[in-house]
Design an enzyme around this catalytic site. Structure first.
Site, mmCIF file in Angstrom:
data_model
loop_
_atom_site.group_PDB
_atom_site.id
_atom_site.type_symbol
_atom_site.label_atom_id
_atom_site.label_comp_id
_atom_site.label_asym_id
_atom_site.label_seq_id
_atom_site.Cartn_x
_atom_site.Cartn_y
_atom_site.Cartn_z
ATOM 1 N N ASP A 1 0.802 -1.222 0.000
ATOM 2 C CA ASP A 1 0.000 0.000 0.000
ATOM 3 C C ASP A 1 0.834 1.271 0.000
ATOM 4 O OD1 ASP A 1 1.114 -0.038 2.500
ATOM 5 O OD2 ASP A 1 -0.715 -0.625 3.534
ATOM 6 N N HIS B 1 13.295 4.278 12.721
ATOM 7 C CA HIS B 1 13.122 4.536 11.288
ATOM 8 C C HIS B 1 13.880 5.821 10.925
ATOM 9 C CE1 HIS B 1 11.110 5.509 7.513
ATOM 10 N NE2 HIS B 1 10.522 4.316 7.516
ATOM 11 N N GLU C 1 -1.259 -8.750 -1.409
ATOM 12 C CA GLU C 1 -1.786 -8.215 -0.143
ATOM 13 C C GLU C 1 -2.956 -7.259 -0.441
ATOM 14 O OE1 GLU C 1 -0.079 -5.315 2.978
ATOM 15 O OE2 GLU C 1 0.857 -7.214 3.524
ATOM 16 N N GLU D 1 -1.834 5.206 3.257
ATOM 17 C CA GLU D 1 -1.896 3.827 2.770
ATOM 18 C C GLU D 1 -3.309 3.344 2.442
ATOM 19 O OE1 GLU D 1 -0.211 4.811 5.459
ATOM 20 O OE2 GLU D 1 1.882 4.393 5.021
ATOM 21 N N HIS E 1 6.612 4.416 12.904
ATOM 22 C CA HIS E 1 6.992 5.293 11.782
ATOM 23 C C HIS E 1 5.813 5.923 11.045
ATOM 24 C CE1 HIS E 1 6.026 1.606 9.561
ATOM 25 N NE2 HIS E 1 5.787 2.391 8.541
ATOM 26 N N ARG F 1 3.002 8.043 9.262
ATOM 27 C CA ARG F 1 2.868 9.468 8.952
ATOM 28 C C ARG F 1 1.769 10.146 9.785
ATOM 29 N NH1 ARG F 1 5.283 11.789 3.865
ATOM 30 N NH2 ARG F 1 6.588 10.046 3.299
HETATM 31 C C1 UD1 Z 1 6.987 4.317 3.633
HETATM 32 C C2 UD1 Z 1 5.545 4.052 3.190
HETATM 33 C C3 UD1 Z 1 4.768 3.351 4.305
HETATM 34 C C4 UD1 Z 1 5.508 2.123 4.794
HETATM 35 C C5 UD1 Z 1 6.942 2.479 5.160
HETATM 36 C C6 UD1 Z 1 7.720 1.241 5.507
HETATM 37 C C7 UD1 Z 1 4.487 5.682 1.703
HETATM 38 C C8 UD1 Z 1 3.845 7.006 1.610
HETATM 39 N N1 UD1 Z 1 4.892 5.322 2.933
HETATM 40 O O1 UD1 Z 1 6.925 5.229 4.724
HETATM 41 O O2 UD1 Z 1 3.497 2.978 3.824
HETATM 42 O O3 UD1 Z 1 4.834 1.619 5.925
HETATM 43 O O4 UD1 Z 1 7.579 3.112 4.040
HETATM 44 O O5 UD1 Z 1 8.862 1.552 6.232
HETATM 45 O O6 UD1 Z 1 4.606 4.989 0.722
HETATM 46 N N2 UD1 Z 1 14.526 7.303 4.662
HETATM 47 C C9 UD1 Z 1 15.896 7.117 4.640
HETATM 48 N N3 UD1 Z 1 16.375 5.886 4.241
HETATM 49 C C10 UD1 Z 1 15.567 4.876 3.861
HETATM 50 C C11 UD1 Z 1 14.181 5.073 3.914
HETATM 51 C C12 UD1 Z 1 13.684 6.292 4.308
HETATM 52 O O7 UD1 Z 1 16.662 7.998 4.963
HETATM 53 O O8 UD1 Z 1 16.069 3.801 3.498
HETATM 54 C C13 UD1 Z 1 13.984 8.635 5.058
HETATM 55 C C14 UD1 Z 1 14.139 9.692 3.951
HETATM 56 O O9 UD1 Z 1 14.374 10.932 4.538
HETATM 57 C C15 UD1 Z 1 12.762 9.663 3.291
HETATM 58 C C16 UD1 Z 1 11.891 9.459 4.517
HETATM 59 O O10 UD1 Z 1 12.600 8.530 5.342
HETATM 60 O O11 UD1 Z 1 12.438 10.830 2.580
HETATM 61 C C17 UD1 Z 1 10.495 8.986 4.242
HETATM 62 O O12 UD1 Z 1 10.475 7.850 3.389
HETATM 63 P P1 UD1 Z 1 9.065 7.435 2.711
HETATM 64 O O13 UD1 Z 1 9.257 6.185 1.941
HETATM 65 O O14 UD1 Z 1 8.467 8.585 1.990
HETATM 66 O O15 UD1 Z 1 8.111 7.225 3.941
HETATM 67 P P2 UD1 Z 1 8.155 6.138 5.095
HETATM 68 O O16 UD1 Z 1 7.762 6.837 6.345
HETATM 69 O O17 UD1 Z 1 9.420 5.398 5.057
HETATM 70 N N1 UDP Z 2 11.814 -4.790 10.125
HETATM 71 C C1 UDP Z 2 13.185 -4.969 9.912
HETATM 72 N N2 UDP Z 2 14.057 -4.228 10.662
HETATM 73 C C2 UDP Z 2 13.651 -3.314 11.580
HETATM 74 C C3 UDP Z 2 12.260 -3.121 11.772
HETATM 75 C C4 UDP Z 2 11.377 -3.866 11.013
HETATM 76 O O1 UDP Z 2 13.594 -5.789 9.090
HETATM 77 O O2 UDP Z 2 14.500 -2.685 12.208
HETATM 78 C C5 UDP Z 2 10.869 -5.580 9.296
HETATM 79 C C6 UDP Z 2 9.721 -6.233 10.026
HETATM 80 O O3 UDP Z 2 10.076 -7.522 10.465
HETATM 81 C C7 UDP Z 2 8.631 -6.266 8.972
HETATM 82 C C8 UDP Z 2 8.930 -5.056 8.117
HETATM 83 O O4 UDP Z 2 10.251 -4.657 8.415
HETATM 84 O O5 UDP Z 2 8.727 -7.403 8.130
HETATM 85 C C9 UDP Z 2 7.964 -3.941 8.439
HETATM 86 O O6 UDP Z 2 8.398 -2.767 7.843
HETATM 87 P P1 UDP Z 2 7.856 -1.362 8.290
HETATM 88 O O7 UDP Z 2 7.411 -1.414 9.702
HETATM 89 O O8 UDP Z 2 8.905 -0.384 7.923
HETATM 90 O O9 UDP Z 2 6.642 -1.117 7.290
HETATM 91 P P2 UDP Z 2 5.089 -1.528 7.345
HETATM 92 O O10 UDP Z 2 4.988 -2.993 7.494
HETATM 93 O O11 UDP Z 2 4.464 -0.766 8.457
HETATM 94 O O12 UDP Z 2 4.589 -1.040 6.024
#
Ligand code: UD1
Ligand code: UDP
Length: 369
Positions: free
Chosen positions: A97, A238, A119, A133, A205, A207
């Site tokens: 999502d 995160h 999913e 999401e 994490h 939003r």
């Molecule tokens: C995203 C997804 C969320 C998912 C989550 C899993 C969207 C809008 N959100 O949220 O549904 O649950 O991923 O973790 O699609 N960043 C880093 N390194 C990384 C990843 C992220 O530095 O490897 C930082 C960056 O500043 C980036 C920010 O996190 O701009 C946000 O990343 P983004 O993918 O937009 O949102 P998430 O909160 O990670």
């Molecule tokens: N996870 C990981 N390392 C971490 C925290 C989570 O590998 O430090 C794994 C966790 O086991 C799960 C997935 O990341 O499979 C969940 O990711 P996240 O919580 O970022 O996203 P969401 O599932 O909420 O979209």
């Protein structure tokens, strides 16, 4: 004739949940499996791909620091459009999502490429929770050709929205495939934990929790750590600056709270196995914790994964500081309440979801000739 399936992944959880599907597709003789990383996440995506030994064929390298949803979507749509036009896949698959998945479904729709949604059918019924999401899922369900639903509840949600039964397959969630594949190996956990203390594992994490709600979560964690010197809280933070900066500012100096960067998936499973209690707003963790027999308190007002709540192994505690403290304290003090929640149940899958998804595609390709 060989058919081309393009698997699109953007973030950490997509890579975890797509890895079993990619592995299963690569084992198929008549299917050419290509992997496109949008790299909506960078380091967290690479961590998972490294663990599963997956090298993307294409990489859009989309991530920017503190990216906005609109700018992210614009970059994704434009990048995906050119790749899809040059790759010309017969089928595209994506999971979940995120903005990557919603953009992939839309870009495929514009180019009339059949899109399979893994999913599918999860709903809270509230477009703003989780944000964005829930909206992404609703959009993707309007555009997908195949809906791979993890549970009967997800199938029912799709029926209710008018998705034809023939387009829905109940497959289980591929996260259980990934969990079983990984948990079967030796799991490292390179963190110096105090073995005399009970481990409370935390992730957060979302939003919709940025700002005040997340500060409340941090205050609750701090109070729990101060009140219970016999626990140790491990919180892999995160990297989103809206989370990371606040978490370190609030919790960095509390002796029995360990903050660290995101753990690789194998280490995180080791931490879940070691944990007494898990507190999280993650989607994937809600699915994995019950399968590992760990009670999970969910930092959300609503969940799209009600199956574990119905089974009594997961509880929604929202983001109110006092409620989080009260519910966690209860599980730390009341052994009977704890035992009731610490049952190993797996409402989300049996580890064979990837096999079923590939089976559906195989059948489709046979019909196409
Ligand atoms: C995203 C997804 C969320 C998912 C989550 C899993 C969207 C809008 N959100 O949220 O549904 O649950 O991923 O973790 O699609 N960043 C880093 N390194 C990384 C990843 C992220 O530095 O490897 C930082 C960056 O500043 C980036 C920010 O996190 O701009 C946000 O990343 P983004 O993918 O937009 O949102 P998430 O909160 O990670
Ligand atoms: N996870 C990981 N390392 C971490 C925290 C989570 O590998 O430090 C794994 C966790 O086991 C799960 C997935 O990341 O499979 C969940 O990711 P996240 O919580 O970022 O996203 P969401 O599932 O909420 O979209």
């Amino acid at each position: 004739m060989t058919k081309k399936v393009l698997c699109i992944i953007g973030t950490r959880p997509e890579a975890i949940k797509m890895a079993p599907v990619i592995k299963a597709l690569l084992a198929e003789e008549d299917i050419q499996c290509r992997v496109l990383a949008t790299a909506q996440h960078r380091d967290m995506l690479d961590q998972v791909l490294g663990l599963f030994g997956i090298t993307p064929d294409l990489d859009l390298d989309i991530m920017r620091p503190d990216q906005s949803l609109t700018a992210l979507t614009a970059r994704l749509l434009s990048g995906l459009d050119s790749v899809l036009q040059s790759e010309k896949p017969d089928v595209v698959l994506a999971q979940g999502d995120t903005t990557t998945v919603m953009s992939a479904a839309l870009a495929c729709f514009y180019l009339r490429i059949p899109f399979g949604h893994i999913e599918a059918g999860l709903r809270t019924g509230d477009l703003y929770n989780p944000f964005p999401e829930e909206a992404n899922r609703v959009i993707v369900s309007k555009l997908a050709r195949w809906h791979f639903a993890p549970t009967q509840g997800a199938v029912d949600n799709l029926f209710r929205e008018g998705v034809p039964a023939a387009d829905i397959s109940m497959t289980g969630n591929t996260v259980i495939d990934a969990l079983l594949m990984t948990a079967a190996q030796t799991l490292p956990l390179d963190i110096d934990l105090d073995s005399s203390k009970r481990l409370v594992l935390v992730t957060s994490h979302r939003r919709e929790n940025f700002g005040e709600p997340f500060q409340g979560i941090c205050q609750a964690l701090k109070t729990l750590a101060q009140r219970n010197p016999d626990i140790q809280i491990l919180y892999p933070v995160h990297p989103n600056p809206n989370i990371k900066d606040v978490a370190y500012a609030f919790l960095g100096q509390t002796p029995n709270i360990i903050l660290c960067g995101p753990l690789d998936y194998a280490s995180f499973i080791a931490a879940m196995k070691r944990a007494y209690l898990i507190i999280s707003d993650s989607g994937g963790v809600q699915e994995e914790a019950p399968a590992l027999g760990k009670p999970v308190l969910v930092l959300r007002e609503e969940t799209e994964r009600p199956e574990a709540v119905d089974m009594g192994v997961m509880k929604l505690v929202g983001v109110n500081r006092d409620t989080i403290i009260e519910q966690a304290q209860r599980l730390l003090e009341d052994t009977d309440a704890y035992r009731t929640m610490a049952r190993g149940v797996s409402p989300f899958g049996d580890g064979k979801a990837a096999e079923r998804i590939v089976g559906v595609l195989r059948q489709y390709f046979q019909q196409c000739g």
